[in-house]
Design a protein around this motif. Sequence first.
Motif, mmCIF file in Angstrom:
data_model
loop_
_atom_site.group_PDB
_atom_site.id
_atom_site.type_symbol
_atom_site.label_atom_id
_atom_site.label_comp_id
_atom_site.label_asym_id
_atom_site.label_seq_id
_atom_site.Cartn_x
_atom_site.Cartn_y
_atom_site.Cartn_z
ATOM 1 N N SER A 204 0.842 -1.190 0.000
ATOM 2 C CA SER A 204 0.000 0.000 0.000
ATOM 3 C C SER A 204 0.881 1.245 0.000
ATOM 4 O O SER A 204 2.069 1.192 0.347
ATOM 5 N N PHE A 205 0.305 2.368 -0.374
ATOM 6 C CA PHE A 205 1.054 3.625 -0.457
ATOM 7 C C PHE A 205 1.775 3.918 0.859
ATOM 8 O O PHE A 205 2.943 4.317 0.861
ATOM 9 N N SER A 206 1.094 3.721 1.983
ATOM 10 C CA SER A 206 1.690 4.042 3.286
ATOM 11 C C SER A 206 2.784 3.059 3.695
ATOM 12 O O SER A 206 3.639 3.388 4.516
ATOM 13 N N GLN A 207 2.766 1.861 3.136
ATOM 14 C CA GLN A 207 3.774 0.856 3.484
ATOM 15 C C GLN A 207 5.010 0.909 2.599
ATOM 16 O O GLN A 207 6.045 0.347 2.947
ATOM 17 N N GLN A 208 4.918 1.568 1.469
ATOM 18 C CA GLN A 208 6.046 1.610 0.538
ATOM 19 C C GLN A 208 7.210 2.407 1.122
ATOM 20 O O GLN A 208 7.010 3.374 1.862
ATOM 21 N N LYS A 209 8.413 1.990 0.768
ATOM 22 C CA LYS A 209 9.616 2.713 1.154
ATOM 23 C C LYS A 209 10.378 3.100 -0.104
ATOM 24 O O LYS A 209 10.369 2.369 -1.100
ATOM 25 N N GLN A 263 3.548 10.356 -5.659
ATOM 26 C CA GLN A 263 4.870 9.743 -5.522
ATOM 27 C C GLN A 263 5.967 10.777 -5.785
ATOM 28 O O GLN A 263 6.962 10.853 -5.045
ATOM 29 N N ARG A 266 6.463 13.050 -2.703
ATOM 30 C CA ARG A 266 7.153 12.535 -1.518
ATOM 31 C C ARG A 266 8.573 12.081 -1.826
ATOM 32 O O ARG A 266 9.406 12.019 -0.923
ATOM 33 N N ASP A 285 0.908 18.613 1.016
ATOM 34 C CA ASP A 285 0.682 17.401 1.809
ATOM 35 C C ASP A 285 1.978 16.662 2.114
ATOM 36 O O ASP A 285 2.047 15.892 3.077
ATOM 37 N N ILE A 289 7.929 15.528 4.130
ATOM 38 C CA ILE A 289 8.312 14.151 3.803
ATOM 39 C C ILE A 289 9.303 14.154 2.649
ATOM 40 O O ILE A 289 9.062 14.775 1.621
#
Length: 326
Positions: A204-209, A263, A266, A285, A289
């Motif tokens: 998921s977007f929040s889990q990606q590094k 993407q 961030r 947003d 980050i």
Amino acid sequence: MDQKKRHHFVPKAYLNSFCNKSGRVFVYRKDGDGKPLPLVPDKTQHQRYYYSQPKPEGGMDNNTLENLFGDLEGAWPPLVERIEAREDVNDSLEVLFNFMALQRARVPACRDAVELMLAATVKNLAKQMHQDGQLPPLPEGCENLLEELEVSIDPHQSIHAMVVIIKGVIEMVDSVGWVVFHNNTNTPFLTSDNPVAWFDPSLSFSQQKPYSINPDGPVIVQFPISPKLLLIGATEYRDNFVRQGLMYGDIDSDEWVECVNAQTCRFGYEAVISSTESQGDLIADFADISPVHVSRSVTVDGSDALLHTIEFGSRSKKPKWQNEDG
């Protein structure tokens, strides 16, 4: 020979494609007030003496790398024109991918990470030597000296590392397939001071590094070429790319473009760059980050070791290197 002081890490040849009708790009600095700076490409995305190298006989070489990169950048605008016209550019893939690889390796997001990794390694070694009794005792009242120690690294070391980084990007290029997407929406693609991004799309977007993938898993690489063009590399495109080479596709979904732009925002390090002022809310947003270096101490076989990763977080100020001339 005239000494070049202003070295661009995002070349003017690239930024020109993101200019508005007035010949300016809108630069949203992540440490700014949220208001974009309208700048001509020559006035942004550069640092003084960014590619300068020490000469064996003394002094600094301020021109060689800047001139070399300038020569490579000269092939970019005509290639972009051919891509805009949907011409077959499979005879110029080396130019395309070398340009992209350089845009990953040369930017502060990458070079700072290399220097911070080296600094953390030096600091960890000093702490290990202290624990092993290989250093003199710390002065009284300075028991936390090594914890508070700031280590700066000669920027020349991250110039050397660019070669290794470029080789790694080329390996990534060879592992996926490639498509250029033409943007048919009214939402332009953004870019940044760190425009080459890759991630694991199975998360998921929040889990990606950032730049972290499973060696046996899927990957997506994205590189904005202009507000209307995006180069995408993906595992799922590999078979078609091997058979047919670089192909073109069309995007008619604003939502898809917004996902790409999120993407880009961030992965941006210090700045996000736009051709319009219409996307300030999305850029804001991700103002806090960026892809940043993180080191953690781990125990392996009874010994402490450092684990280096790149993660999304807030940038910290890099200790400034002071040469012998100050």
